[in-house]
Write a protein that holds these residues in place. Structure first.
Motif, PDB file in Angstrom:
ATOM      1  N   LEU A  21       0.781  -1.977   0.135  1.00  0.00           N
ATOM      2  CA  LEU A  21      -0.083  -0.326   0.173  1.00  0.00           C
ATOM      3  C   LEU A  21       0.743   1.210  -0.006  1.00  0.00           C
ATOM      4  CD1 LEU A  21      -2.667   1.346   0.634  1.00  0.00           C
ATOM      5  CD2 LEU A  21      -3.113   0.893   2.913  1.00  0.00           C
ATOM      6  N   SER A  22       1.647   1.019   0.419  1.00  0.00           N
ATOM      7  CA  SER A  22       3.095   2.006   0.761  1.00  0.00           C
ATOM      8  C   SER A  22       3.150   2.759  -0.694  1.00  0.00           C
ATOM      9  CB  SER A  22       3.476   2.032   1.662  1.00  0.00           C
ATOM     10  OG  SER A  22       3.178   2.286   3.058  1.00  0.00           O
ATOM     11  N   ALA A  23       3.645   1.738  -1.148  1.00  0.00           N
ATOM     12  CA  ALA A  23       4.991   1.321  -2.356  1.00  0.00           C
ATOM     13  C   ALA A  23       3.759   2.026  -3.215  1.00  0.00           C
ATOM     14  CB  ALA A  23       5.348  -0.220  -2.643  1.00  0.00           C
ATOM     15  N   GLY A  24       2.277   1.765  -3.236  1.00  0.00           N
ATOM     16  CA  GLY A  24       1.119   2.248  -4.214  1.00  0.00           C
ATOM     17  C   GLY A  24       1.302   3.709  -4.026  1.00  0.00           C
ATOM     18  N   ALA A  41       9.375  13.688  -8.918  1.00  0.00           N
ATOM     19  CA  ALA A  41      11.236  13.397  -8.457  1.00  0.00           C
ATOM     20  C   ALA A  41      11.098  12.426  -7.137  1.00  0.00           C
ATOM     21  CB  ALA A  41      11.142  15.470  -8.018  1.00  0.00           C
ATOM     22  N   LEU A  42      10.816  11.914  -7.177  1.00  0.00           N
ATOM     23  CA  LEU A  42      10.079  10.822  -6.075  1.00  0.00           C
ATOM     24  C   LEU A  42      12.111  10.455  -5.119  1.00  0.00           C
ATOM     25  CD1 LEU A  42       8.440   8.074  -7.590  1.00  0.00           C
ATOM     26  CD2 LEU A  42       7.555  10.227  -5.642  1.00  0.00           C
ATOM     27  N   PRO A 111       9.692   4.344  -7.950  1.00  0.00           N
ATOM     28  CA  PRO A 111      10.561   5.333  -6.656  1.00  0.00           C
ATOM     29  C   PRO A 111      12.245   3.943  -6.661  1.00  0.00           C
ATOM     30  CG  PRO A 111       8.792   4.084  -5.610  1.00  0.00           C
ATOM     31  CD  PRO A 111       8.345   3.997  -7.265  1.00  0.00           C
ATOM     32  N   ASP A 112      13.041   4.992  -6.509  1.00  0.00           N
ATOM     33  CA  ASP A 112      14.344   4.751  -6.327  1.00  0.00           C
ATOM     34  C   ASP A 112      14.219   4.014  -4.948  1.00  0.00           C
ATOM     35  OD1 ASP A 112      16.812   3.598  -6.863  1.00  0.00           O
ATOM     36  OD2 ASP A 112      17.382   5.652  -7.539  1.00  0.00           O
ATOM     37  N   PRO A 113      14.082   2.633  -4.536  1.00  0.00           N
ATOM     38  CA  PRO A 113      14.649   2.256  -3.593  1.00  0.00           C
ATOM     39  C   PRO A 113      16.299   2.308  -3.307  1.00  0.00           C
ATOM     40  CG  PRO A 113      15.227   0.501  -5.153  1.00  0.00           C
ATOM     41  CD  PRO A 113      14.757   1.325  -6.037  1.00  0.00           C
ATOM     42  N   GLY A 114      17.243   3.346  -3.575  1.00  0.00           N
ATOM     43  CA  GLY A 114      18.642   2.665  -3.564  1.00  0.00           C
ATOM     44  C   GLY A 114      19.116   1.640  -3.899  1.00  0.00           C
ATOM     45  N   ILE A 115      21.199   1.813  -4.157  1.00  0.00           N
ATOM     46  CA  ILE A 115      21.443   0.087  -4.683  1.00  0.00           C
ATOM     47  C   ILE A 115      21.546  -0.942  -3.846  1.00  0.00           C
ATOM     48  CG2 ILE A 115      23.183   1.761  -5.517  1.00  0.00           C
ATOM     49  CD1 ILE A 115      24.515   1.273  -3.537  1.00  0.00           C
ATOM     50  N   SER A 116      21.270  -0.650  -2.644  1.00  0.00           N
ATOM     51  CA  SER A 116      20.968  -2.233  -1.903  1.00  0.00           C
ATOM     52  C   SER A 116      19.659  -2.567  -1.489  1.00  0.00           C
ATOM     53  CB  SER A 116      21.484  -1.969  -0.050  1.00  0.00           C
ATOM     54  OG  SER A 116      20.675  -0.985   0.736  1.00  0.00           O
ATOM     55  N   ALA A 117      18.244  -2.863  -1.990  1.00  0.00           N
ATOM     56  CA  ALA A 117      17.662  -2.611  -2.346  1.00  0.00           C
ATOM     57  C   ALA A 117      16.976  -3.773  -3.261  1.00  0.00           C
ATOM     58  CB  ALA A 117      16.033  -1.977  -1.765  1.00  0.00           C
ATOM     59  N   PRO A 118      16.103  -4.672  -3.356  1.00  0.00           N
ATOM     60  CA  PRO A 118      15.888  -4.920  -4.738  1.00  0.00           C
ATOM     61  C   PRO A 118      14.758  -3.968  -4.943  1.00  0.00           C
ATOM     62  CG  PRO A 118      14.506  -6.315  -2.760  1.00  0.00           C
ATOM     63  CD  PRO A 118      15.246  -4.779  -2.195  1.00  0.00           C
ATOM     64  N   PRO A 119      15.029  -4.208  -6.780  1.00  0.00           N
ATOM     65  CA  PRO A 119      14.484  -2.971  -7.246  1.00  0.00           C
ATOM     66  C   PRO A 119      12.691  -2.728  -7.257  1.00  0.00           C
ATOM     67  CG  PRO A 119      14.584  -4.498  -8.977  1.00  0.00           C
ATOM     68  CD  PRO A 119      15.911  -4.800  -7.756  1.00  0.00           C
TER      69      PRO A 119
END
Length: 417
Positions: A21-24, A41-42, A111-119
């Protein structure tokens, strides 16, 4: 199973749905920005808007898109079994479905989760998602109204499980389901992307039961597209922009207040036995359909859209009494209200275990009353000559939920309130 063993699993599912839900919600913001042509500009940096956003099918409204919407070229029809543990989790599921559908149909940048998280996205459409005229249409089956979620008293009288008709060859593994999902877009990778995204964000709350993918052939050479028997399919269809007819024959009324503005959906996977069909003479094929194969004209007319005149041919001299168009729509005052809104697609699954081509029709139709419309037509078609060349093998009945009105609304909100 003991309460100690189930409680952590329920909690984990709830946490998963909250995460979805948060991702949505993040995706909704992105989609809205893309819809207005504003750079997303997430992650704090400017990103370009989706390339095909001008082709976005509006998501919000009194009715869901994908019914009156002009047909896109590709479809996936998917049935799910709901795994949600209780009504609260079912509500979370519907919220997650809404948020993903809202974002995917608008297009935008995940959104970009950062390089250490799954896309956060599969990436198959590139870094910025085109809308590609995607529509997401959600329905509910009769089985959702059992004793799991306390909804039995809210089930509309017209929502039943799909019955087996004469000449059906139904495979139980390809029938029924708690939730239906119709995904339509111009390109097949857009459809697959949407399915993967929704499946990811609802994992643990619902599981795919069966799926069938389809495509709509371009008009050849013009007019209505053809099915895989070579005949035009949908010449006499209802028009989605005819508000009066849609209100009369397609949109549900007041039989269940929460369902007003929805529509009953019938899905039928119909295999065509093309090896046998291709050995039948053109004249016999045309007599079975009641139309010319080349032009689509009725056998008593010259143009595809000529209206067959059954009244002056009571014994079937020009158009046989057993023809498909004559049985499906006899064009009498008594049968006018049994017309349906068809949304057909072709499918091709390659070859079966004995080397025959496995292809056919993804038959989808919408109506106000299944018994008075689709089932009435189906009963008239029993034992028509075409049954020697087609085999209905799967599908189901569903009630497509009313539309999502705005950003504060979600699928099935009135049902689950």
């Amino acid at each position: 199973m003991t309460e100690d063993s189930t409680t952590p699993r329920v909690a984990n599912r709830r946490l998963f749905l909250r995460g979805a839900l948060s991702a949505g919600v993040a995706g909704v913001a992105t989609g809205a920005a893309a819809g207005a042509g504003i750079a997303a500009a997430l992650d704090g940096s400017a990103r370009p808007a989706a390339a095909a956003v001008d082709d976005a099918v509006p998501f919000h409204g009194a009715h869901q898109a994908g019914i009156a919407t002009p047909s896109q070229r590709n479809v996936a029809v998917v049935s799910f079994d709901v795994l949600a543990a209780d009504r609260g989790e079912l509500t979370d599921l519907m919220r997650a479905l809404t948020d993903r559908a809202r974002f995917l149909t608008s297009g935008g940048t995940p959104p970009d989760p950062g390089i250490s998280a799954p896309p956060t996205d599969s990436g198959i459409l590139g870094p910025s998602l085109p809308s590609d005229r995607l529509s997401v249409t959600v329905g509910v089956g009769a089985s959702l109204f059992d004793d799991r979620y306390g909804l039995a008293s809210r089930k509309p009288a017209g929502l039943t499980s799909m019955q087996t008709f004469p000449n059906d060859h139904l495979d139980p593994a390809q029938c029924h389901g708690d939730v239906s999902l119709q995904l339509c877009a111009e390109n097949p990778d857009t459809v697959l992307h949407a399915l993967r995204d929704i499946a990811r964000h609802t994992r643990g709350a619902m599981q795919i039961r069966w799926q069938i993918d389809g495509f709509k052939s371009p008009p050849r050479p013009s007019g209505t597209p053809r099915n895989l028997m070579g005949f035009k399919d949908g010449t006499s269809n209802l028009h989605g922009d005819d508000t009066k007819t849609m209100d009369q024959l397609v949109w549900t009324g007041g039989e269940a207040g929460w369902a007003a503005g929805g529509s009953y959906q019938v899905i039928r996977k119909i295999r065509m036995l093309v090896e046998f069909w291709d050995r039948v003479s053109i004249s016999e094929q045309e007599n079975m359909f009641g139309r010319r194969r080349d032009s689509g004209a009725p056998l008593d007319g010259n143009d595809e859209h000529d209206t067959p005149n059954f009244a002056v041919d009571p014994v079937g001299t020009a158009i046989p009494l057993t023809s498909h168009i004559r049985r499906a729509n006899p064009r009498t005052p008594d049968t006018q209200d049994s017309r349906i809104l068809r949304r057909p697609y072709n499918y091709n699954l390659g070859i079966d275990s004995v080397g025959n081509v496995d292809c056919g029709l993804v038959f989808i139709c919408y109506q106000r009353d299944v018994a008075k419309q689709f089932e009435a037509v189906q009963k008239r078609l029993a034992d028509e000559p075409l049954v020697d060349y087609i085999q209905p093998v799967g599908g189901g009945y569903f009630l497509v939920l009313p539309g999502v009105r705005d950003t504060n609304d979600h699928f099935a909100r009135a049902l689950l309130a």
